[in-house]
Design a protein around this motif. Structure first.
Motif, PDB file in Angstrom:
ATOM      1  N   LEU A 103       0.831  -1.202   0.000  1.00 11.89           N
ATOM      2  CA  LEU A 103       0.000   0.000   0.000  1.00 11.89           C
ATOM      3  C   LEU A 103       0.864   1.250   0.000  1.00 11.89           C
ATOM      4  O   LEU A 103       0.576   2.222  -0.717  1.00 11.89           O
ATOM      5  CB  LEU A 103      -0.921  -0.023   1.227  1.00 11.89           C
ATOM      6  N   ASP A 104       1.952   1.240   0.762  1.00 14.67           N
ATOM      7  CA  ASP A 104       2.876   2.380   0.760  1.00 14.67           C
ATOM      8  C   ASP A 104       3.491   2.575  -0.615  1.00 14.67           C
ATOM      9  O   ASP A 104       3.590   3.707  -1.107  1.00 14.67           O
ATOM     10  CB  ASP A 104       3.980   2.153   1.791  1.00 14.67           C
ATOM     11  N   GLU A 105       3.893   1.486  -1.248  1.00 12.61           N
ATOM     12  CA  GLU A 105       4.491   1.569  -2.583  1.00 12.61           C
ATOM     13  C   GLU A 105       3.515   2.174  -3.587  1.00 12.61           C
ATOM     14  O   GLU A 105       3.870   3.059  -4.379  1.00 12.61           O
ATOM     15  CB  GLU A 105       4.882   0.167  -3.049  1.00 12.61           C
ATOM     16  N   LEU A 106       2.273   1.733  -3.548  1.00 15.92           N
ATOM     17  CA  LEU A 106       1.262   2.178  -4.500  1.00 15.92           C
ATOM     18  C   LEU A 106       0.911   3.655  -4.297  1.00 15.92           C
ATOM     19  O   LEU A 106       0.630   4.375  -5.261  1.00 15.92           O
ATOM     20  CB  LEU A 106       0.008   1.324  -4.329  1.00 15.92           C
ATOM     21  N   THR A 107       0.941   4.112  -3.046  1.00 15.77           N
ATOM     22  CA  THR A 107       0.462   5.445  -2.696  1.00 15.77           C
ATOM     23  C   THR A 107       1.514   6.532  -2.875  1.00 15.77           C
ATOM     24  O   THR A 107       1.181   7.718  -2.987  1.00 15.77           O
ATOM     25  CB  THR A 107      -0.035   5.441  -1.232  1.00 15.77           C
ATOM     26  N   GLU A 108       2.767   6.175  -2.936  1.00 12.47           N
ATOM     27  CA  GLU A 108       3.858   7.153  -2.962  1.00 12.47           C
ATOM     28  C   GLU A 108       3.632   8.235  -4.019  1.00 12.47           C
ATOM     29  O   GLU A 108       3.502   7.968  -5.202  1.00 12.47           O
ATOM     30  CB  GLU A 108       5.181   6.442  -3.247  1.00 12.47           C
ATOM     31  N   GLY A 109       3.558   9.499  -3.550  1.00 13.50           N
ATOM     32  CA  GLY A 109       3.471  10.654  -4.438  1.00 13.50           C
ATOM     33  C   GLY A 109       2.138  10.846  -5.135  1.00 13.50           C
ATOM     34  O   GLY A 109       2.038  11.664  -6.060  1.00 13.50           O
ATOM     35  N   ALA A 110       1.088  10.146  -4.707  1.00 17.77           N
ATOM     36  CA  ALA A 110      -0.217  10.275  -5.363  1.00 17.77           C
ATOM     37  C   ALA A 110      -0.829  11.646  -5.098  1.00 17.77           C
ATOM     38  O   ALA A 110      -0.567  12.286  -4.071  1.00 17.77           O
ATOM     39  CB  ALA A 110      -1.166   9.182  -4.887  1.00 17.77           C
ATOM     40  N   ASP A 111      -1.656  12.089  -6.018  1.00 18.46           N
ATOM     41  CA  ASP A 111      -2.353  13.360  -5.826  1.00 18.46           C
ATOM     42  C   ASP A 111      -3.480  13.221  -4.812  1.00 18.46           C
ATOM     43  O   ASP A 111      -3.656  14.083  -3.947  1.00 18.46           O
ATOM     44  CB  ASP A 111      -2.916  13.854  -7.169  1.00 18.46           C
ATOM     45  N   VAL A 112      -4.251  12.142  -4.918  1.00 18.24           N
ATOM     46  CA  VAL A 112      -5.387  11.920  -4.015  1.00 18.24           C
ATOM     47  C   VAL A 112      -5.336  10.490  -3.486  1.00 18.24           C
ATOM     48  O   VAL A 112      -5.122   9.543  -4.252  1.00 18.24           O
ATOM     49  CB  VAL A 112      -6.733  12.170  -4.736  1.00 18.24           C
ATOM     50  N   LEU A 113      -5.551  10.342  -2.186  1.00 16.62           N
ATOM     51  CA  LEU A 113      -5.658   9.033  -1.549  1.00 16.62           C
ATOM     52  C   LEU A 113      -7.073   8.872  -1.026  1.00 16.62           C
ATOM     53  O   LEU A 113      -7.506   9.610  -0.134  1.00 16.62           O
ATOM     54  CB  LEU A 113      -4.652   8.905  -0.401  1.00 16.62           C
TER      55      LEU A 113
ATOM     56  N   GLU B 175      -8.781  11.380  14.012  1.00 17.07           N
ATOM     57  CA  GLU B 175      -7.514  10.647  14.032  1.00 17.07           C
ATOM     58  C   GLU B 175      -6.711  10.897  12.755  1.00 17.07           C
ATOM     59  O   GLU B 175      -5.497  11.101  12.801  1.00 17.07           O
ATOM     60  CB  GLU B 175      -7.778   9.146  14.149  1.00 17.07           C
ATOM     61  N   ALA B 176      -7.403  10.852  11.617  1.00 14.83           N
ATOM     62  CA  ALA B 176      -6.713  11.084  10.344  1.00 14.83           C
ATOM     63  C   ALA B 176      -6.113  12.491  10.309  1.00 14.83           C
ATOM     64  O   ALA B 176      -4.956  12.679   9.903  1.00 14.83           O
ATOM     65  CB  ALA B 176      -7.677  10.881   9.182  1.00 14.83           C
ATOM     66  N   ARG B 177      -6.863  13.486  10.760  1.00 17.93           N
ATOM     67  CA  ARG B 177      -6.393  14.876  10.745  1.00 17.93           C
ATOM     68  C   ARG B 177      -5.208  15.075  11.696  1.00 17.93           C
ATOM     69  O   ARG B 177      -4.316  15.888  11.421  1.00 17.93           O
ATOM     70  CB  ARG B 177      -7.532  15.830  11.135  1.00 17.93           C
ATOM     71  N   GLN B 178      -5.190  14.346  12.789  1.00 19.25           N
ATOM     72  CA  GLN B 178      -4.075  14.470  13.734  1.00 19.25           C
ATOM     73  C   GLN B 178      -2.771  13.956  13.145  1.00 19.25           C
ATOM     74  O   GLN B 178      -1.690  14.353  13.592  1.00 19.25           O
ATOM     75  CB  GLN B 178      -4.398  13.697  15.017  1.00 19.25           C
ATOM     76  N   ASN B 179      -2.870  13.107  12.142  1.00 21.01           N
ATOM     77  CA  ASN B 179      -1.679  12.473  11.584  1.00 21.01           C
ATOM     78  C   ASN B 179      -1.390  12.877  10.138  1.00 21.01           C
ATOM     79  O   ASN B 179      -0.468  12.343   9.525  1.00 21.01           O
ATOM     80  CB  ASN B 179      -1.835  10.952  11.678  1.00 21.01           C
ATOM     81  N   TYR B 180      -2.172  13.808   9.613  1.00 21.08           N
ATOM     82  CA  TYR B 180      -1.956  14.306   8.255  1.00 21.08           C
ATOM     83  C   TYR B 180      -2.333  15.781   8.230  1.00 21.08           C
ATOM     84  O   TYR B 180      -3.473  16.148   8.542  1.00 21.08           O
ATOM     85  CB  TYR B 180      -2.802  13.521   7.255  1.00 21.08           C
ATOM     86  N   ARG B 181      -1.378  16.634   7.847  1.00 23.67           N
ATOM     87  CA  ARG B 181      -1.607  18.077   7.911  1.00 23.67           C
ATOM     88  C   ARG B 181      -2.065  18.694   6.589  1.00 23.67           C
ATOM     89  O   ARG B 181      -2.287  19.890   6.502  1.00 23.67           O
ATOM     90  CB  ARG B 181      -0.327  18.780   8.378  1.00 23.67           C
ATOM     91  N   GLY B 182      -2.223  17.858   5.571  1.00 22.45           N
ATOM     92  CA  GLY B 182      -2.661  18.368   4.278  1.00 22.45           C
ATOM     93  C   GLY B 182      -4.180  18.488   4.193  1.00 22.45           C
ATOM     94  O   GLY B 182      -4.891  18.461   5.197  1.00 22.45           O
ATOM     95  N   ASP B 183      -4.669  18.613   2.972  1.00 26.39           N
ATOM     96  CA  ASP B 183      -6.096  18.744   2.702  1.00 26.39           C
ATOM     97  C   ASP B 183      -6.762  17.392   2.937  1.00 26.39           C
ATOM     98  O   ASP B 183      -6.471  16.415   2.252  1.00 26.39           O
ATOM     99  CB  ASP B 183      -6.284  19.204   1.251  1.00 26.39           C
ATOM    100  N   ALA B 184      -7.658  17.316   3.911  1.00 27.41           N
ATOM    101  CA  ALA B 184      -8.334  16.061   4.247  1.00 27.41           C
ATOM    102  C   ALA B 184      -9.841  16.286   4.287  1.00 27.41           C
ATOM    103  O   ALA B 184     -10.315  17.328   4.755  1.00 27.41           O
ATOM    104  CB  ALA B 184      -7.848  15.522   5.583  1.00 27.41           C
TER     105      ALA B 184
ATOM    106  N   ARG C 115      -1.360  14.782  -1.864  1.00 30.63           N
ATOM    107  CA  ARG C 115      -1.859  16.158  -1.812  1.00 30.63           C
ATOM    108  C   ARG C 115      -3.222  16.267  -1.130  1.00 30.63           C
ATOM    109  O   ARG C 115      -3.569  17.321  -0.617  1.00 30.63           O
ATOM    110  CB  ARG C 115      -1.951  16.725  -3.231  1.00 30.63           C
ATOM    111  N   ARG C 116      -4.000  15.205  -1.184  1.00 30.96           N
ATOM    112  CA  ARG C 116      -5.327  15.236  -0.568  1.00 30.96           C
ATOM    113  C   ARG C 116      -5.671  13.850  -0.045  1.00 30.96           C
ATOM    114  O   ARG C 116      -5.414  12.851  -0.710  1.00 30.96           O
ATOM    115  CB  ARG C 116      -6.385  15.710  -1.563  1.00 30.96           C
ATOM    116  N   LEU C 117      -6.284  13.810   1.135  1.00 34.05           N
ATOM    117  CA  LEU C 117      -6.728  12.563   1.747  1.00 34.05           C
ATOM    118  C   LEU C 117      -8.245  12.579   1.852  1.00 34.05           C
ATOM    119  O   LEU C 117      -8.836  13.515   2.415  1.00 34.05           O
ATOM    120  CB  LEU C 117      -6.115  12.417   3.141  1.00 34.05           C
ATOM    121  N   LEU C 118      -8.885  11.553   1.304  1.00 36.38           N
ATOM    122  CA  LEU C 118     -10.331  11.387   1.396  1.00 36.38           C
ATOM    123  C   LEU C 118     -10.622  10.136   2.212  1.00 36.38           C
ATOM    124  O   LEU C 118     -10.207   9.039   1.840  1.00 36.38           O
ATOM    125  CB  LEU C 118     -10.951  11.248  -0.004  1.00 36.38           C
ATOM    126  N   ILE C 119     -11.325  10.310   3.329  1.00 35.03           N
ATOM    127  CA  ILE C 119     -11.636   9.201   4.218  1.00 35.03           C
ATOM    128  C   ILE C 119     -13.008   8.631   3.858  1.00 35.03           C
ATOM    129  O   ILE C 119     -13.998   9.357   3.746  1.00 35.03           O
ATOM    130  CB  ILE C 119     -11.632   9.641   5.691  1.00 35.03           C
TER     131      ILE C 119
END
Length: 256
Positions: free
Chosen positions: A174-184, A236-245, A217-221
């Motif tokens: 999952l880390d390999e696939l996600t590296e540098g993605a625009d949206v997760l 929890e997600a916001r506490q561990n990611y400071r980007g656009d969520a 660049r952006r995290l969608l939960i």
């Protein structure tokens, strides 16, 4: 790419919220990704299902594929001759046992299960850890950690990329696939805790940490079950990611 949320409830549909399903559009090509309980009804609010170019199924738990049987009925029995499925068998990218599993779900009786064939309607293509071209999209899939054969996807087009975790516990793939993605687009089925079953789902913290490690660049939960506190998972997600969520909702659209 335009991402539309057809459903985002985890494990089961919730009140007025279908289970997992998404529509991705680019260059007039429509790609559906997962088709959980209730999502076919939502899909029809946005397009004629016969206009789908392909369907991706991350795994075969019902909350990600239950409406496949309804789609079979829709495609087989629509009365308009122009809707004849033989004119366009829908490509379905799914785990390798999908043809047998869906035939079993669709068969009118146990006795007829082995005789049911859906290949007149669908063109089944087995997923693996590989990259394939699906319409205008480059789709990379990786086998991830879940109690069944399950995949995460990286979908790329025009220099932009969207990663969908499907259902999974934290894993190197999952880390390999996600590296540098625009949206997760990350499932987060619960808050973090030592009593959570291993190799099954991400917590809000897991999703936030993954997004941070990958530099997205952006995290969608998504995929929060109706019995779980959505706001607590998102916190929890916001506490561990400071980007656009964002915590996704039914009907949301996002430009990737």
């Amino acid at each position: 790419m335009l991402l539309t949320v057809l459903g985002c409830s985890g494990s089961v549909p919730g009140p007025n919220t279908p289970a997992s399903g998404y529509l991705i559009e680019a260059d007039d090509f429509l790609l559906a990704m997962d088709l959980g309980n209730g999502t076919l009804a939502e899909l029809q609010c946005y397009c004629d299902p016969f206009l789908l170019g392909a369907l991706l199924l991350s795994h075969l738990h019902p909350d990600h594929c239950a409406d496949f049987t309804a789609l079979t009925v829709f495609r087989r029995y629509h009365p308009k001759p122009s809707r004849d499925p033989k004119l366009h068998r829908l490509p379905v990218y799914a785990p390798g046992d999908a043809p047998e599993r869906f035939a079993g779900a669709y068969a009118p009786s146990v006795k007829e299960r082995g005789e049911t064939d859906l290949s007149d309607v669908f063109d089944f293509r087995a997923l693996g850890s590989a990259t394939v071209q699906v319409g205008p999209f480059e789709v990379t899939s990786r086998l991830v950690l879940h109690p069944c054969e399950a995949y995460a996807f990286r979908i790329s087009h025009g220099g932009r990329s969207l990663v969908y975790t499907g259902d999974t516990g934290p894993c190197p793939q999952l880390d390999e696939l996600t590296e540098g993605a625009d949206v997760l687009l990350a499932e987060a089925s619960w808050t973090h805790g030592p009593d959570r079953p291993a190799d099954m789902h991400l917590s809000g913290r897991d999703a936030g940490e993954l997004a941070t490690r990958a530099g997205v660049r952006r995290l969608l939960i998504t995929h929060v079950p109706p019995w779980t506190d959505r706001e607590a998972v998102f916190a929890e997600a916001r506490q561990n990611y400071r980007g656009d969520a964002r915590l996704v909702e039914l009907g949301d659209t996002y430009t990737v």
